[in-house]
Design a protein around this motif. Structure first.
Motif, PDB file in Angstrom:
ATOM      1  N   THR A 205     -34.473 108.582   5.690  1.00 18.44           N
ATOM      2  CA  THR A 205     -35.554 108.267   4.758  1.00 18.44           C
ATOM      3  C   THR A 205     -35.199 107.004   3.974  1.00 18.44           C
ATOM      4  OG1 THR A 205     -34.688 109.460   2.841  1.00 18.44           O
ATOM      5  CG2 THR A 205     -35.954 110.750   4.436  1.00 18.44           C
ATOM      6  N   GLY A 206     -36.201 106.308   3.567  1.00 19.20           N
ATOM      7  CA  GLY A 206     -35.993 105.131   2.715  1.00 19.20           C
ATOM      8  C   GLY A 206     -36.866 103.962   3.128  1.00 19.20           C
TER       9      GLY A 206
ATOM     10  N   GLU B 165     -36.226 100.991   2.529  1.00 12.80           N
ATOM     11  CA  GLU B 165     -35.383  99.835   2.861  1.00 12.80           C
ATOM     12  C   GLU B 165     -34.678 100.003   4.196  1.00 12.80           C
ATOM     13  OE1 GLU B 165     -34.469 102.421   1.377  1.00 12.80           O
ATOM     14  OE2 GLU B 165     -32.344 102.584   0.880  1.00 12.80           O
TER      15      GLU B 165
ATOM     16  N   GLY C 257     -32.717 110.011  -0.218  1.00 13.25           N
ATOM     17  CA  GLY C 257     -33.833 110.602  -0.939  1.00 13.25           C
ATOM     18  C   GLY C 257     -33.516 111.814  -1.792  1.00 13.25           C
TER      19      GLY C 257
ATOM     20  N   GLU D 259     -33.789 108.932  -7.026  1.00 11.46           N
ATOM     21  CA  GLU D 259     -34.932 109.017  -6.101  1.00 11.46           C
ATOM     22  C   GLU D 259     -36.145 109.620  -6.808  1.00 11.46           C
ATOM     23  OE1 GLU D 259     -35.036 107.912  -2.973  1.00 11.46           O
ATOM     24  OE2 GLU D 259     -32.925 107.308  -2.957  1.00 11.46           O
TER      25      GLU D 259
HETATM   26 MG    MG Z   1     -33.375 106.302  -0.384  1.00 11.38          MG
END
Ligand code: MG
Ligand code: AMP
Length: 451
Positions: A203-204, A206, A270, A275
């Motif tokens: 997840t993310g 970036e 996350g 987060e």
């Molecule tokens: Mg993240």
């Protein structure tokens, strides 16, 4: 099946904001349950699988007393500590067939390694220790005094496996040695627990998938690859679900789908304090999930629980399904164990090794828990605060005096994945442990065959 609340109540002093590493292991062992389905597989497909049956020896191995050496078989009662023994050679026993005939006192039989011991004989003198005397027509040997004892160089019937006894137990991981053992019993197929299906995604916002164009502030996804490798080493069927943006709707869809397809779902990123809370709110909505802060380094944040999934129509181009038959599990809503790991690449691997791996092994029906820790002397001082478990990447080698020594790989930053490649183990500095001095013994969790 116990809920998070029930398990929490069982753990003395459970504090989700300051859990110790041993408590995490204990918690997870209460949360997960082994798979129930089995497969019948040929030995060539059984490596790394977990036995779902006890194996009782139907035969003894070896099936007869036999010779451990090329030499001469004789009755060891004739040996004396003071006087050499001279024996007449009355025949040859070859491997693969029984030698017929009787051997009297003062006689011996030339014997090959593995050949059945002729009736009444219990000792073999290796060829190189016996001296040939006599003639072609009347071959004889002498055995020097005091060299042998009765029973030497004879393998006894059943000394490896005895008929009727347990040879392997349910829950054993089938190693190359275990495959050989099964084969020595004449067993061609075994019943093993079905493979565990594990879905994972990163997840993310970036995080870039491989092949995507680099952009400022973005990093390539490494966690999916380390998780893939760690799961493959465990013999799991893996479902790679790619990278999911930090968007609650997308995350919810990914979690729901993963839980429907798999026994366990592993995510990275996350779950840290920074987060957005919507991730946590969403995970809670999907099931029974706890958010932990673990007293450890690296690692710390982790989400754990059970989440429910709804089966979607599978489209193979969306998820990469590896050695995994989607049709076989078209099923009703399912629940999966969630391991929401932190995002930092080293923290992912450490939390996997410390917590996820033992839990997955339990789910695989395997008896083996944590691998034993090795003791090695630290060649350097290591700073350590009591009150948390620290895992430092280390390289174990043999010191000048033959004893094991370990040095850290230097920078222990939780994003420094290169040091994970250099290291051959994790130095485990336990919860209560304090500073380590030069020459102090430390525990090391070796990577051999695991990462
Ligand atoms: Mg993240
Ligand atoms: P997070 O836990 O999501 O706050 O991420 C912590 C750090 O790990 C950030 O620097 C992320 O960029 C990095 N990170 C998270 N996921 C990945 C990934 N899949 N591959 C490489 N780095 C990651």
């Amino acid at each position: 099946m116990k809920t998070i609340a029930q398990i929490s109540a069982e753990l003395q002093g459970y504090d989700p904001q300051a859990l110790t590493c041993p408590d995490v292991n204990l918690f997870l062992s209460k949360l997960v349950t082994p798979v129930t389905g089995t497969d019948s597989v040929h030995l060539f497909d059984a490596l790394g699988r977990v036995l779902a049956q006890d194996i009782i020896s139907s035969i003894s191995v070896p099936p007869h007393d036999n010779s451990a050496m090329d030499g001469y078989a004789f009755d060891g009662a004739q040996l004396s500590a003071q006087v050499q023994l001279t024996l007449k050679v009355v025949g040859t026993a070859m491997a693969g067939k029984a030698w017929q005939g009787t051997v009297a006192a003062g006689e011996c039989v030339k014997i090959m390694t593995g050949a059945i011991m002729p009736l009444g004989l219990d000792t073999v003198v290796p060829q190189e220790l016996a001296r040939s005397v006599g003639s072609m027509a009347d071959p004889q040997i002498t055995i020097p005094a005091g060299l042998l004892q009765a029973g030497d160089n004879r393998r006894k019937l059943g000394e490896d496996l005895l008929q009727g006894r347990a040879a392997l137990q349910k829950g054993e991981l089938l190693t190359p040695a275990a495959l050989g053992l099964l084969a020595s019993l004449g067993i061609e197929k075994v019943t093993v627990w079905r493979r565990l299906r594990v879905a994972y995604f990163s997840t993310g916002d970036e995080i870039l998938s491989l092949g995507e164009a680099p952009r400022e502030g973005a990093v390539f996804d490494s966690n999916r690859y380390t998780i893939f490798g760690l799961l493959k080493r465990l013999g799991c069927d893996v479902i790679d679900m790619g990278v999911v943006r930090d968007d609650p709707a997308l995350l919810e869809a990914a979690f729901t789908r993963a839980a429907a397809e798999a026994d366990a779902v592993i995510t990275s990123g996350g779950v840290s304090v920074g987060e957005a809370d919507h991730t946590k709110t969403m995970m809670k909505k999907l099931g029974d999930v706890a958010f932990w802060k673990i007293a450890m380094r690296p690692g710390r944040p982790m989400a754990v629980g059970r989440i429910s999934g709804i089966k979607f129509a599978s489209s193979p181009d969306e998820i990469c399904v590896d050695s995994y038959n989607v049709d076989s599990i078209k099923s009703t809503p399912r629940q999966a164990i969630l391991f929401g790991l932190p995002g930092n690449p080293v923290a992912v691997m450490v939390t996997f090794l410390a917590f996820v791996r033992p839990a997955l092994l339990q789910m695989m029906g395997c008896n083996a828990g944590q691998p034993p820790l090795l003791k090695a002397c630290s060649v350097e001082a290591i700073r350590k605060k009591p009150g948390r478990t620290e895992y430092q990447r280390g390289t174990v080698s043999t010191g000048a005096d033959g004893a094991l020594v370990v040095r850290t790989t230097g920078n222990q930053g939780s994003g420094v994945l290169s040091s994970m490649v250099q290291a051959n183990g994790l130095i485990v500095l336990h919860h209560q442990q304090s500073n380590v001095g030069v020459g102090d013994e430390v525990d090391v969790m070796m990577f051999d065959g695991v990462i």
